[in-house]
Design a protein around this motif. Structure first.
Motif, PDB file in Angstrom:
ATOM      1  N   LEU A   1      11.431 -16.449 -46.627  1.00  0.00           N
ATOM      2  CA  LEU A   1      12.327 -15.488 -47.282  1.00  0.00           C
ATOM      3  C   LEU A   1      11.555 -14.245 -47.711  1.00  0.00           C
ATOM      4  N   LEU A   2      10.389 -14.464 -48.298  1.00  0.00           N
ATOM      5  CA  LEU A   2       9.575 -13.333 -48.757  1.00  0.00           C
ATOM      6  C   LEU A   2       9.073 -12.496 -47.589  1.00  0.00           C
ATOM      7  N   ILE A   3       8.516 -13.168 -46.592  1.00  0.00           N
ATOM      8  CA  ILE A   3       7.914 -12.456 -45.461  1.00  0.00           C
ATOM      9  C   ILE A   3       8.975 -11.696 -44.667  1.00  0.00           C
ATOM     10  N   LYS A   4      10.115 -12.333 -44.434  1.00  0.00           N
ATOM     11  CA  LYS A   4      11.180 -11.672 -43.677  1.00  0.00           C
ATOM     12  C   LYS A   4      11.734 -10.476 -44.437  1.00  0.00           C
ATOM     13  N   ALA A   5      11.903 -10.622 -45.747  1.00  0.00           N
ATOM     14  CA  ALA A   5      12.423  -9.508 -46.546  1.00  0.00           C
ATOM     15  C   ALA A   5      11.431  -8.353 -46.570  1.00  0.00           C
ATOM     16  N   ALA A   6      10.160  -8.668 -46.724  1.00  0.00           N
ATOM     17  CA  ALA A   6       9.142  -7.612 -46.732  1.00  0.00           C
ATOM     18  C   ALA A   6       9.109  -6.892 -45.387  1.00  0.00           C
ATOM     19  N   GLY A   7       9.190  -7.651 -44.292  1.00  0.00           N
ATOM     20  CA  GLY A   7       9.198  -7.040 -42.973  1.00  0.00           C
ATOM     21  C   GLY A   7      10.422  -6.181 -42.739  1.00  0.00           C
ATOM     22  N   LEU A   8      11.572  -6.647 -43.215  1.00  0.00           N
ATOM     23  CA  LEU A   8      12.812  -5.886 -43.077  1.00  0.00           C
ATOM     24  C   LEU A   8      12.699  -4.531 -43.776  1.00  0.00           C
ATOM     25  N   LEU A   9      12.213  -4.542 -45.006  1.00  0.00           N
ATOM     26  CA  LEU A   9      12.092  -3.296 -45.775  1.00  0.00           C
ATOM     27  C   LEU A   9      10.985  -2.405 -45.230  1.00  0.00           C
ATOM     28  N   ARG A  10       9.949  -3.013 -44.719  1.00  0.00           N
ATOM     29  CA  ARG A  10       8.829  -2.227 -44.187  1.00  0.00           C
ATOM     30  C   ARG A  10       9.200  -1.515 -42.889  1.00  0.00           C
ATOM     31  N   ASP A  11       9.896  -2.203 -42.007  1.00  0.00           N
ATOM     32  CA  ASP A  11      10.099  -1.703 -40.644  1.00  0.00           C
ATOM     33  C   ASP A  11      11.377  -0.901 -40.443  1.00  0.00           C
ATOM     34  N   TYR A  12      12.293  -0.945 -41.404  1.00  0.00           N
ATOM     35  CA  TYR A  12      13.563  -0.237 -41.248  1.00  0.00           C
ATOM     36  C   TYR A  12      13.809   0.688 -42.437  1.00  0.00           C
ATOM     37  N   PRO A  13      13.394   1.950 -42.342  1.00  0.00           N
ATOM     38  CA  PRO A  13      13.579   2.893 -43.457  1.00  0.00           C
ATOM     39  C   PRO A  13      15.030   3.017 -43.907  1.00  0.00           C
ATOM     40  N   SER A  14      15.969   2.983 -42.947  1.00  0.00           N
ATOM     41  CA  SER A  14      17.374   3.115 -43.328  1.00  0.00           C
ATOM     42  C   SER A  14      17.824   1.927 -44.179  1.00  0.00           C
ATOM     43  N   VAL A  15      17.330   0.728 -43.850  1.00  0.00           N
ATOM     44  CA  VAL A  15      17.661  -0.454 -44.639  1.00  0.00           C
ATOM     45  C   VAL A  15      17.028  -0.341 -46.025  1.00  0.00           C
ATOM     46  N   ARG A  16      15.804   0.166 -46.050  1.00  0.00           N
ATOM     47  CA  ARG A  16      15.140   0.323 -47.339  1.00  0.00           C
ATOM     48  C   ARG A  16      15.900   1.300 -48.226  1.00  0.00           C
ATOM     49  N   ARG A  17      16.344   2.399 -47.660  1.00  0.00           N
ATOM     50  CA  ARG A  17      17.125   3.373 -48.447  1.00  0.00           C
ATOM     51  C   ARG A  17      18.409   2.728 -48.973  1.00  0.00           C
ATOM     52  N   PHE A  18      19.048   1.943 -48.117  1.00  0.00           N
ATOM     53  CA  PHE A  18      20.294   1.282 -48.509  1.00  0.00           C
ATOM     54  C   PHE A  18      20.085   0.397 -49.738  1.00  0.00           C
ATOM     55  N   PHE A  19      19.040  -0.424 -49.711  1.00  0.00           N
ATOM     56  CA  PHE A  19      18.811  -1.326 -50.822  1.00  0.00           C
ATOM     57  C   PHE A  19      18.195  -0.608 -52.025  1.00  0.00           C
ATOM     58  N   GLN A  20      17.470   0.457 -51.792  1.00  0.00           N
ATOM     59  CA  GLN A  20      16.982   1.255 -52.920  1.00  0.00           C
ATOM     60  C   GLN A  20      18.156   1.853 -53.697  1.00  0.00           C
ATOM     61  N   ASN A  21      19.187   2.240 -52.980  1.00  0.00           N
ATOM     62  CA  ASN A  21      20.376   2.778 -53.648  1.00  0.00           C
ATOM     63  C   ASN A  21      21.170   1.674 -54.338  1.00  0.00           C
ATOM     64  N   ARG A  22      21.132   0.475 -53.769  1.00  0.00           N
ATOM     65  CA  ARG A  22      21.857  -0.652 -54.354  1.00  0.00           C
ATOM     66  C   ARG A  22      21.159  -1.144 -55.628  1.00  0.00           C
ATOM     67  N   PHE A  23      19.848  -1.373 -55.531  1.00  0.00           N
ATOM     68  CA  PHE A  23      19.082  -1.895 -56.664  1.00  0.00           C
ATOM     69  C   PHE A  23      18.111  -0.813 -57.137  1.00  0.00           C
ATOM     70  N   ARG A  24      18.609   0.020 -58.030  1.00  0.00           N
ATOM     71  CA  ARG A  24      17.829   1.187 -58.458  1.00  0.00           C
ATOM     72  C   ARG A  24      16.854   0.880 -59.587  1.00  0.00           C
ATOM     73  N   HIS A  25      17.059  -0.254 -60.246  1.00  0.00           N
ATOM     74  CA  HIS A  25      16.206  -0.588 -61.387  1.00  0.00           C
ATOM     75  C   HIS A  25      15.837  -2.067 -61.302  1.00  0.00           C
ATOM     76  N   LEU A  26      14.559  -2.333 -61.132  1.00  0.00           N
ATOM     77  CA  LEU A  26      14.075  -3.706 -61.055  1.00  0.00           C
ATOM     78  C   LEU A  26      13.333  -4.050 -62.338  1.00  0.00           C
ATOM     79  N   LEU A  27      13.707  -5.174 -62.927  1.00  0.00           N
ATOM     80  CA  LEU A  27      13.040  -5.689 -64.114  1.00  0.00           C
ATOM     81  C   LEU A  27      12.517  -7.079 -63.774  1.00  0.00           C
ATOM     82  N   ILE A  28      11.224  -7.286 -63.946  1.00  0.00           N
ATOM     83  CA  ILE A  28      10.608  -8.518 -63.466  1.00  0.00           C
ATOM     84  C   ILE A  28       9.846  -9.197 -64.590  1.00  0.00           C
ATOM     85  N   ASP A  29      10.213 -10.436 -64.831  1.00  0.00           N
ATOM     86  CA  ASP A  29       9.570 -11.238 -65.869  1.00  0.00           C
ATOM     87  C   ASP A  29       8.432 -12.060 -65.257  1.00  0.00           C
ATOM     88  N   GLU A  30       7.460 -12.453 -66.086  1.00  0.00           N
ATOM     89  CA  GLU A  30       6.331 -13.291 -65.658  1.00  0.00           C
ATOM     90  C   GLU A  30       5.644 -12.713 -64.423  1.00  0.00           C
TER      91      GLU A  30
END
Length: 433
Positions: free
Chosen positions: A329-358
């Motif tokens: 799941l991690l590797i595929k998601a990282a590859g998806l965002l790395r290799d497809y700028p349009s997909v990255r823009r899409f999800f950047q617009n969807r999730f504009r604020h990331l808050l990460i615990d631990e």
């Protein structure tokens, strides 16, 4: 007004009120980091500038995710009583759209990304995510099938393993570890076979000399060293020593702390004392350890490609069955965002604020996903070169509390991300109360 009872109140206020800056919050156990994180989320939506569906809060266990979701919802409801009219309107909308806010583990978050864009990720839309317990079962089955395939094909590498003194089953733990790091390329090494004759001859001399001094009468019994010498002697008598692996088996018998009980040696106590203090330690340090180290390096150079092929076999089986492990799941998601700028823009617009615990329990691939989503350049493929957009990233952690290193958590990743946030204008705060 600042609460003088809390020495870190200023930092706590900044967490909730300064939404335009990225932040690294250092917080140990009991410092109220979940309270601070949910307070920031409430302030985000209450101000009206940030819609709840653009927020993603990521934790590392399902239990923690459930607690975080419940705390966030409860604090939203609590905030209604002291809110202004405009704030109540924004909070009411957030409560209605609460399910559109992502609160969950990093793996479920990556699964959501992949399910929305499976084609670009090279997946079928109906792919299945499996738990770690199930992965253990299918990984073991894949390893057995790989060995069966090699056996049926009379793979010469099986004979080579035998000559190295390695049973295929001995490599299963190596295979398991390799699967955990399947995103990293295997370092190719080619090591020439080491010459083991000299170390073997010196080992035989040590054994022969010891045999001459072991007393015939042993009223106290045999110590561990005497037993080892007898076992090594039987090995030499009953086996024709031809290959280096035969010599290595003898050398391995002499490894480890010598169990020499001087009082067991009767009149040979002076010899046993010298054996314990001088002869065996010198042999192990100057002869045995260097020889076995060279042998391990040589063996690794021969078995690593075999294990790597087994990992590829397992990867291919999962791909055909449309099965994804947590690591997939991690590797595929990282590859998806790395290799497809349009997909990255899409999800950047969807999730504009990331808050990460631990965040101290984050591994490199998880950090890669986070930086692709918050990075300022949607075309940059090297996540190390990205800087998070202002206000897009908030992390909480304690570099003294990393507990998931067995799952690839890397404290250096935490420190790198923290430095990157600060270098791009973000803030580092500390909750110490």
């Amino acid at each position: 007004m600042v609460n003088q009872d809390l020495k870190d109140q200023e930092a706590r206020d900044a967490v909730e009120e300064d939404l335009s800056h990225n932040m690294v919050v250092m917080a140990g156990a009991g410092a109220g980091k979940t309270h601070a994180l949910t307070g920031r989320m409430v302030r985000m939506v209450a101000g009206g500038a940030i819609d709840i569906e653009h927020i993603a809060a990521i934790t590392f266990t399902r239990k923690a995710a459930g607690e975080l979701r419940g705390r966030f919802y409860g604090r939203l409801r609590e905030a209604m009583s002291a809110a202004t009219a405009d704030e109540r309107s924004h909070i009411a909308r957030a409560l209605e759209a609460f399910d559109q806010c992502f609160v969950g583990t990093i793996h479920s978050f990556c699964g959501r990304l992949l399910r929305e864009r499976p084609v670009e990720a090279g997946l079928t839309p109906d792919f299945t995510e499996i738990e770690e317990r199930d992965e253990t079962v299918i990984r073991r089955a894949a390893w057995d099938r790989f060995l069966q395939t090699c056996t049926e094909a009379a793979d010469p590498r099986l004979q080579e393993l035998e000559e190295l003194g390695v049973e295929p089953e001995d490599l299963y733990l190596f295979f398991t570890t390799r699967c955990r790091y399947n995103d990293l390329p295997l370092k190719e090494t080619r090591v020439d076979p080491p010459e083991m004759t000299d170390a073997f001859d010196q080992a035989c001399d040590l054994i022969d000399n010891a045999l001459k001094h072991i007393p015939a009468e042993l009223p106290k019994g045999r110590d561990g060293f005497m037993t080892m010498v007898e076992r090594a002697t039987r090995y030499l008598e009953n086996r024709e020593i031809q290959k280096s692996s035969d010599r290595v088996r003898l050398l391995k018998m002499l490894a480890g702390k010598p169990d020499i009980k001087v009082t067991y040696w009767g009149e040979e106590r002076p010899y046993a004392s010298e054996l314990l203090k001088l002869q065996v330690p010198a042999f192990q340090k100057n002869v045995l350890e260097p020889a076995l180290r060279e042998w391990r390096q040589y063996t690794y150079s021969r078995v690593a490609p075999f294990v790597d092929e087994a990992m590829g076999f397992y990867d291919a089986e999962r791909h055909r069955a449309s099965i994804l492990t947590f690591q997939d799941l991690l590797i595929k998601a990282a590859g998806l965002l790395r290799d497809y700028p349009s997909v990255r823009r899409f999800f950047q617009n969807r999730f504009r604020h990331l808050l990460i615990d631990e965040f101290q329990d984050t591994d490199p691939v998880q950090a890669e996903v986070v930086f692709y989503l918050t990075g300022d350049d949607p075309t940059e493929k090297d996540w190390h070169s990205l800087s998070p957009r202002p206000g897009s990233l908030f992390i909480v952690g304690d570099d003294k509390q990393s507990i998931y290193r067995f799952r690839r958590a890397d404290i250096d990743v935490f420190r790198f991300v923290a430095q990157r946030i600060e270098a791009s204008g973000g803030k580092r705060l500390s909750l110490s109360t």
